[in-house]
Scaffold this motif. Structure first.
Motif, PDB file in Angstrom:
ATOM      1  N   ILE A 177     -26.177  23.154  35.309  1.00  0.00           N
ATOM      2  CA  ILE A 177     -25.806  22.800  36.687  1.00  0.00           C
ATOM      3  C   ILE A 177     -25.390  21.331  36.764  1.00  0.00           C
ATOM      4  O   ILE A 177     -24.392  20.982  37.407  1.00  0.00           O
ATOM      5  CB  ILE A 177     -26.968  23.084  37.659  1.00  0.00           C
ATOM      6  N   LEU A 178     -26.148  20.457  36.105  1.00  0.00           N
ATOM      7  CA  LEU A 178     -25.830  19.027  36.120  1.00  0.00           C
ATOM      8  C   LEU A 178     -24.490  18.741  35.446  1.00  0.00           C
ATOM      9  O   LEU A 178     -23.690  17.940  35.950  1.00  0.00           O
ATOM     10  CB  LEU A 178     -26.938  18.220  35.445  1.00  0.00           C
ATOM     11  N   CYS A 179     -24.229  19.384  34.319  1.00  0.00           N
ATOM     12  CA  CYS A 179     -22.938  19.201  33.636  1.00  0.00           C
ATOM     13  C   CYS A 179     -21.789  19.642  34.526  1.00  0.00           C
ATOM     14  O   CYS A 179     -20.777  18.938  34.652  1.00  0.00           O
ATOM     15  CB  CYS A 179     -22.907  19.978  32.320  1.00  0.00           C
ATOM     16  N   ASP A 180     -21.931  20.801  35.154  1.00  0.00           N
ATOM     17  CA  ASP A 180     -20.878  21.310  36.045  1.00  0.00           C
ATOM     18  C   ASP A 180     -20.677  20.382  37.232  1.00  0.00           C
ATOM     19  O   ASP A 180     -19.544  20.105  37.639  1.00  0.00           O
ATOM     20  CB  ASP A 180     -21.219  22.721  36.528  1.00  0.00           C
ATOM     21  N   TYR A 181     -21.780  19.865  37.793  1.00  0.00           N
ATOM     22  CA  TYR A 181     -21.708  18.938  38.921  1.00  0.00           C
ATOM     23  C   TYR A 181     -20.933  17.677  38.544  1.00  0.00           C
ATOM     24  O   TYR A 181     -20.033  17.241  39.271  1.00  0.00           O
ATOM     25  CB  TYR A 181     -23.117  18.585  39.398  1.00  0.00           C
ATOM     26  N   LEU A 182     -21.273  17.090  37.401  1.00  0.00           N
ATOM     27  CA  LEU A 182     -20.607  15.851  36.986  1.00  0.00           C
ATOM     28  C   LEU A 182     -19.145  16.099  36.617  1.00  0.00           C
ATOM     29  O   LEU A 182     -18.281  15.270  36.932  1.00  0.00           O
ATOM     30  CB  LEU A 182     -21.370  15.194  35.841  1.00  0.00           C
ATOM     31  N   ASP A 183     -18.848  17.207  35.974  1.00  0.00           N
ATOM     32  CA  ASP A 183     -17.451  17.559  35.690  1.00  0.00           C
ATOM     33  C   ASP A 183     -16.657  17.636  36.990  1.00  0.00           C
ATOM     34  O   ASP A 183     -15.542  17.107  37.086  1.00  0.00           O
ATOM     35  CB  ASP A 183     -17.353  18.899  34.954  1.00  0.00           C
ATOM     36  N   GLN A 184     -17.235  18.290  37.993  1.00  0.00           N
ATOM     37  CA  GLN A 184     -16.583  18.439  39.298  1.00  0.00           C
ATOM     38  C   GLN A 184     -16.380  17.079  39.965  1.00  0.00           C
ATOM     39  O   GLN A 184     -15.312  16.794  40.505  1.00  0.00           O
ATOM     40  CB  GLN A 184     -17.436  19.347  40.186  1.00  0.00           C
ATOM     41  N   GLU A 185     -17.393  16.228  39.923  1.00  0.00           N
ATOM     42  CA  GLU A 185     -17.311  14.882  40.504  1.00  0.00           C
ATOM     43  C   GLU A 185     -16.150  14.083  39.899  1.00  0.00           C
ATOM     44  O   GLU A 185     -15.339  13.515  40.613  1.00  0.00           O
ATOM     45  CB  GLU A 185     -18.602  14.096  40.242  1.00  0.00           C
ATOM     46  N   PHE A 186     -16.101  14.033  38.578  1.00  0.00           N
ATOM     47  CA  PHE A 186     -15.075  13.246  37.897  1.00  0.00           C
ATOM     48  C   PHE A 186     -13.681  13.837  38.119  1.00  0.00           C
ATOM     49  O   PHE A 186     -12.716  13.109  38.285  1.00  0.00           O
ATOM     50  CB  PHE A 186     -15.390  13.125  36.400  1.00  0.00           C
ATOM     51  N   ARG A 187     -13.600  15.159  38.134  1.00  0.00           N
ATOM     52  CA  ARG A 187     -12.305  15.823  38.320  1.00  0.00           C
ATOM     53  C   ARG A 187     -11.815  15.647  39.755  1.00  0.00           C
ATOM     54  O   ARG A 187     -10.684  15.232  39.985  1.00  0.00           O
ATOM     55  CB  ARG A 187     -12.445  17.309  37.969  1.00  0.00           C
ATOM     56  N   ASP A 188     -12.669  15.959  40.736  1.00  0.00           N
ATOM     57  CA  ASP A 188     -12.258  15.900  42.145  1.00  0.00           C
ATOM     58  C   ASP A 188     -11.912  14.486  42.594  1.00  0.00           C
ATOM     59  O   ASP A 188     -10.981  14.287  43.365  1.00  0.00           O
ATOM     60  CB  ASP A 188     -13.347  16.458  43.057  1.00  0.00           C
ATOM     61  N   LYS A 189     -12.671  13.509  42.126  1.00  0.00           N
ATOM     62  CA  LYS A 189     -12.459  12.123  42.545  1.00  0.00           C
ATOM     63  C   LYS A 189     -11.542  11.351  41.606  1.00  0.00           C
ATOM     64  O   LYS A 189     -11.243  10.191  41.863  1.00  0.00           O
ATOM     65  CB  LYS A 189     -13.810  11.411  42.665  1.00  0.00           C
TER      66      LYS A 189
END
Length: 183
Positions: A61-73
């Motif tokens: 979950i944490l890996c997916d969250y951080l991937d999403q953060e870096f990608r979206d922003k």
């Protein structure tokens, strides 16, 4: 307040109840939006009774969250696999402002990380790599620490957090072994 907040019918251990309550208080203190949805994720993690299964689920979950953060922003400002925001470094006696593949390039070994899959990104899940931010980003106020992410704040102990944030370029299986040794 504590027992009534639970959405799960089964009885939790004192430690699990403490994690739930501390996380909820932390989210309220930080004035987070969508607290109920975030607490549902905490419930899902706490449903995992086996320690290794719980840590593995949380880790994903944490890996997916951080991937999403870096990608979206678009935090690193990648354009054609070149990091535009990388801190200045000296290469062959000259100042270089842009770096192919950003932090996935090891200056120590003079090569890209073996897990980098250009142009798709990383082939593995490594929280150390995902929480790392270069000095340029830190100066911009962008700094990810497991202690600041509500999901991991109370699940991992300080030894586990230090270990996770400081091991790079290795696969989840290796990191999971280290997490389990440090619990």
């Amino acid at each position: 307040m504590a027992v009534m907040d639970l959405k799960v019918n089964k009885i939790r251990s004192r430690k699990d109840q403490s994690i739930y309550n501390k996380t909820k208080r932390y989210l309220e203190k930080m004035n987070e939006a969508g607290i109920e949805e975030k607490m549902k994720v905490i419930d899902q993690i706490l449903e995992k009774e086996d320690g290794e299964e719980r840590y593995s689920y949380l880790y994903d979950i944490l890996c997916d969250y951080l991937d999403q953060e870096f990608r979206d922003k678009n935090i690193c400002g990648f354009s054609n696999n070149i990091c535009k925001k990388r801190c200045h470094m000296i290469e062959n006696g000259k100042k270089k402002d842009t770096y192919d593949n950003g932090c996935c390039y090891s200056y120590l070994h003079k090569r890209d990380c073996e897990h980098l899959n250009v142009p798709y990104g990383c082939k593995i899940k490594n929280l150390g790599c995902k929480t790392f931010t270069c000095s340029y980003l830190k100066k911009q106020g962008i700094d990810y620490r497991l202690n600041r992410i509500y999901l991991s704040r109370y699940f991992f102990n300080s030894r586990q957090k230090f270990y996770i944030e400081n091991i790079f370029f290795v696969d989840k299986d290796v990191i999971m072994e280290g997490i389990m040794k440090r619990r």
